[in-house]
Scaffold this motif. Structure first.
Motif, mmCIF file in Angstrom:
data_model
loop_
_atom_site.group_PDB
_atom_site.id
_atom_site.type_symbol
_atom_site.label_atom_id
_atom_site.label_comp_id
_atom_site.label_asym_id
_atom_site.label_seq_id
_atom_site.Cartn_x
_atom_site.Cartn_y
_atom_site.Cartn_z
ATOM 1 N N LEU A 283 -3.749 10.428 -9.514
ATOM 2 C CA LEU A 283 -4.953 9.484 -9.704
ATOM 3 C C LEU A 283 -6.427 9.963 -10.745
ATOM 4 O O LEU A 283 -6.690 9.731 -11.043
ATOM 5 C CB LEU A 283 -6.084 9.753 -7.767
ATOM 6 C CG LEU A 283 -4.945 8.691 -7.166
ATOM 7 C CD1 LEU A 283 -5.392 8.555 -5.826
ATOM 8 C CD2 LEU A 283 -5.771 7.077 -8.153
ATOM 9 N N GLY B 111 -0.486 8.118 -5.339
ATOM 10 C CA GLY B 111 -1.537 8.395 -4.260
ATOM 11 C C GLY B 111 -2.159 10.102 -4.019
ATOM 12 O O GLY B 111 -2.984 9.746 -3.270
ATOM 13 N N ASP B 112 -1.209 11.064 -4.868
ATOM 14 C CA ASP B 112 -1.343 12.053 -4.936
ATOM 15 C C ASP B 112 -2.888 12.535 -5.462
ATOM 16 O O ASP B 112 -2.662 11.439 -6.510
ATOM 17 C CB ASP B 112 -0.431 12.720 -5.038
ATOM 18 C CG ASP B 112 0.180 12.949 -6.447
ATOM 19 O OD1 ASP B 112 -0.521 14.186 -7.162
ATOM 20 O OD2 ASP B 112 0.986 12.138 -7.229
ATOM 21 N N VAL C 213 0.671 -1.193 0.039
ATOM 22 C CA VAL C 213 -0.398 -0.030 0.301
ATOM 23 C C VAL C 213 1.015 1.124 0.207
ATOM 24 O O VAL C 213 0.736 2.678 -1.000
ATOM 25 C CB VAL C 213 -0.780 -0.302 1.189
ATOM 26 C CG1 VAL C 213 -1.586 1.235 1.638
ATOM 27 C CG2 VAL C 213 -1.766 -0.980 1.325
ATOM 28 N N ALA C 214 1.904 0.964 0.840
ATOM 29 C CA ALA C 214 2.819 2.561 1.249
ATOM 30 C C ALA C 214 3.623 2.773 -0.164
ATOM 31 O O ALA C 214 3.627 3.856 -0.950
ATOM 32 C CB ALA C 214 4.074 2.554 2.152
ATOM 33 N N SER D 138 2.443 1.168 -3.266
ATOM 34 C CA SER D 138 1.421 2.338 -4.698
ATOM 35 C C SER D 138 0.782 3.677 -4.921
ATOM 36 O O SER D 138 1.211 4.186 -4.619
ATOM 37 C CB SER D 138 0.197 1.250 -4.842
ATOM 38 O OG SER D 138 0.903 0.098 -4.140
ATOM 39 N N VAL D 139 1.194 4.287 -2.849
ATOM 40 C CA VAL D 139 0.607 5.491 -2.919
ATOM 41 C C VAL D 139 1.119 6.324 -2.939
ATOM 42 O O VAL D 139 1.486 7.693 -3.262
ATOM 43 C CB VAL D 139 0.549 5.890 -1.279
ATOM 44 C CG1 VAL D 139 0.810 7.109 -0.835
ATOM 45 C CG2 VAL D 139 -1.196 4.719 -0.667
ATOM 46 N N ASP D 140 3.191 5.612 -2.903
ATOM 47 C CA ASP D 140 4.231 6.950 -3.100
ATOM 48 C C ASP D 140 4.008 6.814 -4.723
ATOM 49 O O ASP D 140 4.421 7.891 -5.243
ATOM 50 C CB ASP D 140 5.583 6.304 -3.118
ATOM 51 C CG ASP D 140 6.595 6.464 -3.479
ATOM 52 O OD1 ASP D 140 6.591 7.532 -2.618
ATOM 53 O OD2 ASP D 140 7.470 6.323 -3.641
#
Length: 148
Positions: free
Chosen positions: A27, A22-23, A14-15, A17-19
């Motif tokens: 997206l 994730g902003d 998850v971390a 992917s958000v990196d």
């Protein structure tokens, strides 16, 4: 993928992917790409984002292999951004965010867009995790196993 694009030491998917996506702008660029937007100017008009921010996010999405730059399909000198297979695999993520927003961020009766199945003309069913037997899978029925 370049080391500055991913938390290479982070063991959490998850971390990582958000990196990468994730902003807000990344997206929304991916969302617009699913809706067919593919040129810089078109994305800028749709999103109302500053040119430098859009340019930075597009570069990062290309570096991450989510978008690919190619010659415009209409034969002009422009470039266009298209989703790669890796980018297209983000569709369930975008749909899940859309559906969560529809459920929790609109007042009853408030108008919003709806994702429709082109074959049936009906809204797509709610996405939810399912067990191997096809039944629903609530968070309490799952666990994260840390790898040693």
């Amino acid at each position: 993928m370049p080391n500055n694009s991913v938390l290479t030491d982070e063991p959490c998917p998850v971390a990582r992917s958000v990196d990468v996506i994730g902003d807000r702008w990344s997206l929304l660029i991916v969302r617009d790409a699913f809706d067919g937007a593919c040129r810089f100017g078109e994305l800028q008009r749709n999103l109302g984002v500053a040119r430098n921010i859009l340019s930075d996010r597009l570069r990062k999405l290309v570096e991450a292999g989510i978008l690919d730059m190619q010659a415009a399909s209409d034969g002009t000198a422009y470039q266009q951004y298209v989703l790669t297979a890796k980018g297209e695999s983000l569709f369930p993520v975008v749909v899940a965010l859309r559906q969560w927003g529809e459920q929790h961020l609109f007042k009853r009766g408030e108008r919003h867009s709806v994702l429709i199945d082109k074959r049936t003309g009906k809204p797509i069913p709610l996405m939810k995790p399912t067990a191997r037997d096809g039944g629903g899978l609530p968070p309490s029925a799952t666990e994260v196993r840390k790898l040693a």
